[in-house]
Write a protein that holds these residues in place. Structure first.
Motif, PDB file in Angstrom:
ATOM      1  N   LYS A   1       0.839  -1.205   0.000  1.00  0.00           N
ATOM      2  CA  LYS A   1       0.000   0.000   0.000  1.00  0.00           C
ATOM      3  C   LYS A   1       0.862   1.237   0.000  1.00  0.00           C
ATOM      4  O   LYS A   1       0.600   2.221  -0.703  1.00  0.00           O
ATOM      5  N   GLN A   2       1.917   1.156   0.811  1.00  0.00           N
ATOM      6  CA  GLN A   2       2.815   2.319   0.891  1.00  0.00           C
ATOM      7  C   GLN A   2       3.442   2.609  -0.470  1.00  0.00           C
ATOM      8  O   GLN A   2       3.558   3.759  -0.894  1.00  0.00           O
ATOM      9  N   GLU A   3       3.846   1.561  -1.143  1.00  0.00           N
ATOM     10  CA  GLU A   3       4.442   1.751  -2.465  1.00  0.00           C
ATOM     11  C   GLU A   3       3.414   2.313  -3.438  1.00  0.00           C
ATOM     12  O   GLU A   3       3.723   3.219  -4.235  1.00  0.00           O
ATOM     13  N   ARG A   4       2.199   1.745  -3.327  1.00  0.00           N
ATOM     14  CA  ARG A   4       1.159   2.258  -4.229  1.00  0.00           C
ATOM     15  C   ARG A   4       0.848   3.715  -3.914  1.00  0.00           C
ATOM     16  O   ARG A   4       0.698   4.555  -4.815  1.00  0.00           O
ATOM     17  N   ASP A   5       0.748   4.042  -2.598  1.00  0.00           N
ATOM     18  CA  ASP A   5       0.439   5.419  -2.211  1.00  0.00           C
ATOM     19  C   ASP A   5       1.530   6.374  -2.689  1.00  0.00           C
ATOM     20  O   ASP A   5       1.243   7.473  -3.179  1.00  0.00           O
ATOM     21  N   MET A   6       2.767   5.915  -2.513  1.00  0.00           N
ATOM     22  CA  MET A   6       3.880   6.775  -2.915  1.00  0.00           C
ATOM     23  C   MET A   6       3.832   7.018  -4.420  1.00  0.00           C
ATOM     24  O   MET A   6       4.002   8.150  -4.884  1.00  0.00           O
ATOM     25  N   GLN A   7       3.567   5.985  -5.138  1.00  0.00           N
ATOM     26  CA  GLN A   7       3.495   6.125  -6.584  1.00  0.00           C
ATOM     27  C   GLN A   7       2.334   7.040  -6.963  1.00  0.00           C
ATOM     28  O   GLN A   7       2.451   7.906  -7.862  1.00  0.00           O
ATOM     29  N   GLY A   8       1.216   6.874  -6.253  1.00  0.00           N
ATOM     30  CA  GLY A   8       0.043   7.706  -6.509  1.00  0.00           C
ATOM     31  C   GLY A   8       0.322   9.170  -6.207  1.00  0.00           C
ATOM     32  O   GLY A   8      -0.076  10.073  -6.976  1.00  0.00           O
ATOM     33  N   ASN A   9       1.025   9.377  -5.103  1.00  0.00           N
ATOM     34  CA  ASN A   9       1.361  10.761  -4.733  1.00  0.00           C
ATOM     35  C   ASN A   9       2.242  11.404  -5.786  1.00  0.00           C
ATOM     36  O   ASN A   9       2.033  12.562  -6.173  1.00  0.00           O
ATOM     37  N   VAL A  10       3.211  10.646  -6.216  1.00  0.00           N
ATOM     38  CA  VAL A  10       4.121  11.185  -7.244  1.00  0.00           C
ATOM     39  C   VAL A  10       3.344  11.544  -8.496  1.00  0.00           C
ATOM     40  O   VAL A  10       3.544  12.600  -9.099  1.00  0.00           O
ATOM     41  N   GLU A  11       2.427  10.618  -8.832  1.00  0.00           N
ATOM     42  CA  GLU A  11       1.638  10.871 -10.048  1.00  0.00           C
ATOM     43  C   GLU A  11       0.729  12.090  -9.858  1.00  0.00           C
ATOM     44  O   GLU A  11       0.602  12.934 -10.762  1.00  0.00           O
ATOM     45  N   ARG A  12       0.103  12.178  -8.688  1.00  0.00           N
ATOM     46  CA  ARG A  12      -0.790  13.322  -8.445  1.00  0.00           C
ATOM     47  C   ARG A  12      -0.030  14.636  -8.459  1.00  0.00           C
ATOM     48  O   ARG A  12      -0.442  15.634  -9.033  1.00  0.00           O
TER      49      ARG A  12
END
Lengths: 124, 400
Positions: free
Chosen positions: B161-172
């Motif tokens: 989840k953390q990896e997904r969140d981090m990736q999502g944050n970067v994308e956002r």
């Protein structure tokens, strides 16, 4: 329940070796040195589940002991094995007639004796 | 007759030579001399005389040999028989001593085997306790393994989840950079506002030229000029704010990118989770080994059977005791017979009543035997086969 065995023999080494061997196999063992002492032990109680007796003993031999035990109240169906050097067929037949359960010739290996006892005492 | 045991020493035979052996010759010579002197016979040839003397000597020797022995001759025999009594008694006592020693030693062996059994039982007890503790440890390990696996699963989910969140944050955050696209639009607005301001100035000039009729137009132009100024000021402010936001977004993107590249916390966490999984596997293997039987019960049974065999074999001592006891009884009977013979040899009357009895003693032994091995030995020594076949067929264990 632990099965109780009375060993009757005028030889100290026989009673000691049989007692040690049978106790290792989980039996409770008492001993007597001749037929007279054996009768005293039986009258004092508790009643054994099996009697193993020699034949040629002073004071009272095995054949006379078998006859007396079978006549005692409550002892008629107690199995009695003879363990003896006696090879005379006539004495063997007499023992059978008096009510012996089996006739064993010395020497007998410990595991063999335990196997015979387990045949004679179901649940041992 | 053969004997199977040690033979009693046979006393050496006394020499038949000596003065008694010369008696027949002396009598022959004496008798021949007397005969020659007394008989009124014509002279006989010397050969005939010698032949007669020899014949007479022979007859006298025969008569001498058939004479009854005197008490003096038998006295040493009687004495020897009496001496054999303590000898046989001594041998019987020696056997008794050997039996007693043997019994003491066998009882010591039984005692020692009992000690071995007790030590084996204590070892079994220790092994049972260690096995029980091993099972408890294995149960604890298994429980911990189960909990750890659950935690590992949760951790895996968290890391994912953390990896997904981090990736999502970067994308956002990266998408927010699109606000940069507003900059040119603001430039356009500023440019338009500037043009409108210029147009308004021109409109004011034209309105002044128009005189009175241009007064209304001059008001509009003035208002347009004011709106252009407001618009321009707003564009400047928007541009400044866009600039600030853009700078902030750029900083966030840089920070997010740095967090993904430099720190690499998720990667480290995955490495640790891998090590934990490997350790769990080793724990699971060790737990299985702790609960394995490894043949302990089989070993215990082997020890118990071996001790039982040894105790059964010790019964040889009782068989030996009975056989030796029987030999002692037989020696006693022989001893008594020797004593009786010794007494009977003392007088002529008693000697006349001596009858052979040892043969009967040997035969009487047969009825006193209890063991088939004793009967077998008797048959071998005496050369008979009585009872041999029956003994060979009887089993050692019979249940009726």
């Amino acid at each position: 329940m632990t099965k109780k065995i009375l060993i009757v023999d005028d030889s100290a080494t026989m009673t000691m070796s049989l007692k040690s061997g049978l106790e290792m196999s989980g039996f409770s063992v008492t001993t007597a040195s001749d037929g007279v002492q054996a009768l005293e032990v039986l009258k004092a109680g508790p009643k054994p589940d099996l009697i193993i007796t020699d034949i040629n003993m002073p004071n009272m031999g095995g054949l006379e002991l078998i006859k007396n035990v079978k006549a005692m109240p409550g002892f008629r169906f107690v199995p009695i094995l003879t363990l003896t050097t006696e090879g005379d067929a006539a004495k063997r037949d007499e023992g059978k007639r008096l009510g012996a359960t089996g006739w064993l010739i010395k020497p007998i290996k410990g595991p063999e004796l335990v196997q015979v006892i387990r045949q004679v005492l179901p649940g041992a | 007759m053969k004997t199977t045991g040690s033979e009693l020493p046979v006393p050496a035979r006394r020499s038949s030579w000596g003065w008694r052996a010369a008696v027949p010759q002396v009598l022959a010579v004496t008798a021949t001399g007397c005969l020659a002197a007394l008989l009124p016979l014509p002279s006989l040839p010397p050969a005939v005389v010698a032949l007669g003397a020899a014949a007479l000597a022979l007859v006298l020797c025969q008569l001498w040999g058939q004479r009854k022995p005197s008490v003096d001759t038998l006295a040493p025999v009687a004495e020897e028989l009496q001496q054999s009594q303590p000898y046989l008694s001594l041998m019987s006592e020696q056997l008794d001593g050997a039996l007693h020693q043997c019994e003491q030693d066998v009882l010591a062996v039984i005692d020692t085997l009992g000690g071995v059994n007790q030590a084996a039982l204590k070892q079994v007890e220790r092994i049972d306790q260690a096995t029980e503790k091993a099972h408890e440890l294995a149960a604890v390990l298994n429980e911990k393994l189960m909990v750890d696996r659950q935690l590992s699963a949760i951790l895996e989910m968290f890391v994912n989840k953390q990896e997904r969140d981090m990736q999502g944050n970067v994308e956002r955050i990266a998408r927010l950079q699109e606000v940069r696209a507003l900059g040119p639009m603001v430039e356009v607005i500023s440019e338009v506002a500037r043009h409108i301001h210029i147009l308004s100035i021109n409109a004011t000039i034209e309105a002044a030229r128009a005189g009175e009729s241009g007064r209304g137009f001059a008001v509009v132009a003035s208002e347009v000029r004011r709106l252009a100024t407001v618009t321009s000021n707003a564009a400047v402010e928007i541009s400044e704010r866009i600039r600030v936001v853009t700078v902030g977004i750029d900083q966030e993107v840089d920070d997010a990118m740095n967090a993904g590249k430099g720190d690499n916390a998720a990667g480290s966490m995955r490495a640790v989770m891998g090590d934990i999984a490997s350790m769990h596997e080793r724990f699971a293997t060790a737990s299985a080994r702790l609960q394995a039987d490894d043949g302990i019960e089989e070993g215990n049974n082997a020890i118990r059977n071996g001790l039982g065999d040894a105790l059964g074999l010790i019964q040889f001592q009782d068989v030996l005791r009975q056989r030796v006891g029987h030999v002692q009884q037989a020696l006693g009977s022989l001893n008594a017979r020797m004593a009786t013979l010794g007494e009977q040899l003392q007088t002529a009357e008693a000697r006349a009543q001596i009858t052979p009895q040892v043969g009967a003693l040997i035969e009487s032994l047969r009825s006193s035997y209890v063991m088939d091995s004793q009967r077998h030995t008797h048959n071998v020594v005496t050369g008979t086969t009585a009872g041999a076949t029956a003994a060979a067929e009887r089993p050692k264990i019979e249940l009726f």
